[in-house]
Design a protein around this motif. Structure first.
Motif, mmCIF file in Angstrom:
data_model
loop_
_atom_site.group_PDB
_atom_site.id
_atom_site.type_symbol
_atom_site.label_atom_id
_atom_site.label_comp_id
_atom_site.label_asym_id
_atom_site.label_seq_id
_atom_site.Cartn_x
_atom_site.Cartn_y
_atom_site.Cartn_z
ATOM 1 N N CYS A 14 0.847 -1.198 0.000
ATOM 2 C CA CYS A 14 0.000 0.000 0.000
ATOM 3 C C CYS A 14 0.881 1.246 0.000
ATOM 4 C CB CYS A 14 -0.906 0.012 1.228
ATOM 5 S SG CYS A 14 -2.025 -1.386 1.339
ATOM 6 N N ILE A 20 -7.832 6.065 3.341
ATOM 7 C CA ILE A 20 -8.262 5.115 4.364
ATOM 8 C C ILE A 20 -9.503 4.344 3.904
ATOM 9 C CG2 ILE A 20 -9.136 4.883 6.713
ATOM 10 C CD1 ILE A 20 -6.145 5.512 6.545
ATOM 11 N N LEU A 23 -8.518 1.380 1.982
ATOM 12 C CA LEU A 23 -7.960 0.337 2.842
ATOM 13 C C LEU A 23 -9.062 -0.441 3.555
ATOM 14 C CD1 LEU A 23 -4.790 1.815 4.568
ATOM 15 C CD2 LEU A 23 -4.929 -0.078 2.967
ATOM 16 N N LYS A 24 -10.089 0.263 3.987
ATOM 17 C CA LYS A 24 -11.211 -0.407 4.647
ATOM 18 C C LYS A 24 -11.855 -1.423 3.715
ATOM 19 C CE LYS A 24 -12.335 3.255 7.978
ATOM 20 N NZ LYS A 24 -13.364 4.167 8.523
ATOM 21 N N HIS A 34 -2.972 -7.114 9.118
ATOM 22 C CA HIS A 34 -2.218 -5.911 8.762
ATOM 23 C C HIS A 34 -2.049 -5.832 7.244
ATOM 24 C CE1 HIS A 34 -1.038 -6.591 12.949
ATOM 25 N NE2 HIS A 34 -0.634 -5.342 13.009
ATOM 26 N N ILE A 47 0.126 -1.357 8.734
ATOM 27 C CA ILE A 47 -1.031 -0.752 9.390
ATOM 28 C C ILE A 47 -2.002 -1.870 9.764
ATOM 29 C CG2 ILE A 47 -2.321 -0.321 7.254
ATOM 30 C CD1 ILE A 47 -2.100 2.130 10.196
ATOM 31 N N GLU A 49 -5.632 -3.646 10.851
ATOM 32 C CA GLU A 49 -7.044 -3.488 10.526
ATOM 33 C C GLU A 49 -7.782 -2.763 11.646
ATOM 34 O OE1 GLU A 49 -11.043 -6.118 9.400
ATOM 35 O OE2 GLU A 49 -9.213 -7.122 10.095
ATOM 36 N N ASP A 51 -6.766 -0.468 13.640
ATOM 37 C CA ASP A 51 -6.541 0.978 13.569
ATOM 38 C C ASP A 51 -7.304 1.598 12.402
ATOM 39 O OD1 ASP A 51 -4.945 1.090 15.797
ATOM 40 O OD2 ASP A 51 -3.063 0.898 14.682
ATOM 41 N N VAL A 52 -7.240 0.951 11.253
ATOM 42 C CA VAL A 52 -7.894 1.493 10.053
ATOM 43 C C VAL A 52 -9.387 1.675 10.278
ATOM 44 C CG1 VAL A 52 -8.543 0.944 7.672
ATOM 45 C CG2 VAL A 52 -6.178 0.672 8.414
ATOM 46 N N ARG A 53 -10.018 0.749 10.993
ATOM 47 C CA ARG A 53 -11.451 0.835 11.253
ATOM 48 C C ARG A 53 -11.818 2.100 12.032
ATOM 49 N NH1 ARG A 53 -13.399 -2.376 7.438
ATOM 50 N NH2 ARG A 53 -12.684 -4.534 7.639
ATOM 51 N N LEU A 61 -3.213 7.496 4.441
ATOM 52 C CA LEU A 61 -2.297 6.857 5.383
ATOM 53 C C LEU A 61 -1.250 7.837 5.908
ATOM 54 C CD1 LEU A 61 -1.677 3.358 3.761
ATOM 55 C CD2 LEU A 61 -2.438 3.784 6.099
ATOM 56 N N TYR A 64 -1.885 9.274 9.183
ATOM 57 C CA TYR A 64 -1.813 8.358 10.324
ATOM 58 C C TYR A 64 -0.504 7.562 10.316
ATOM 59 C CZ TYR A 64 -6.840 9.306 10.431
ATOM 60 O OH TYR A 64 -8.081 9.932 10.484
#
Length: 218
Positions: A14, A20, A23-24, A34, A47, A49, A51-53, A61, A64
């Protein structure tokens, strides 16, 4: 064992500029804990999952970057090294990097666990014995000498727990009977944590306890 044959290349790294929200969607389609993140071909971290949520779908990204976790493996690592990294980071995917930190692909936890299942520790016949002794008092060499003195062979041994100045050691013993081994270990101050049908010491304790209960109830 080399991990090179287990490297998977079906997922691109990524980019730090990725949104983001994208990514979700990726995490919705995959079962990984990850995803690896990079910039200009260089790995920056992974990263999670979880955290991404929690992040804003409209941000990238880069907003973050502080949340990136820097774990990885090298091609030269052995499978035990990678298993430790998986456990320490609670991950089921592990990026593999080249000498200049370029992303080469990733390892899946299930593949490494399969390799562990093929070791003599798990697939050879024998018994598992869990010992406990003071953290400053136990010795791998002593345990090995005790077991081998009873004409048995060790298929594997590792520290499985350390707490309150006590250490537990798990040993795989290739032997048809464990009673003599267990008794000898006790004479050297080791407590047997695991239960064994052939353990005459435990059987005698149970019989004496039953006799005492019967005596007290007369």
């Amino acid at each position: 064992m080399s991990i090179e044959s287990y490297i998977v290349n079906d997922m691109e790294i990524c980019q730090i500029t990725e949104k983001i929200g994208n990514l979700k969607k990726k995490f919705n389609e995959l079962t990984y804990s990850h995803m690896p993140v990079g910039k200009d071909g260089v790995y920056l971290g992974s990263i999670s999952e979880n955290d991404v949520r929690c992040f804003d779908a409209e941000k990238t990204l880069a907003d973050y970057q502080y949340a990136l976790e820097g774990f990885f493996a090298r091609v030269s690592d052995n499978w035990l090294d990678t298993l430790e990294t998986f456990a320490q980071n609670q991950a089921n995917i592990l990026p593999v990097l080249g000498s200049e930190n370029q992303y080469l692909g990733y390892l899946e936890l299930s593949d490494i666990l399969h390799q562990f299942n093929e070791t003599p520790f798990l697939n050879e016949p024998g018994g598992i014995v869990v010992l406990e002794k003071g953290s400053l008092d136990y010795s791998f060499s002593e345990i090995g000498q005790i077991i081998e003195s009873q004409n048995a062979r060790i298929s594997g041994m590792f520290v499985s727990s350390q707490e309150n100045d006590l250490t537990q050691i798990t040993v795989k013993v290739n032997a048809s009977g464990l009673n003599e081994i267990l008794q000898t270990l006790r004479r050297y101050g080791y407590t047997i944590i695991s239960e064994h049908q052939e353990d005459l010491y435990s059987k005698n304790l149970i019989e004496r306890s039953r006799y005492l209960d019967k005596y007290l109830n007369i």
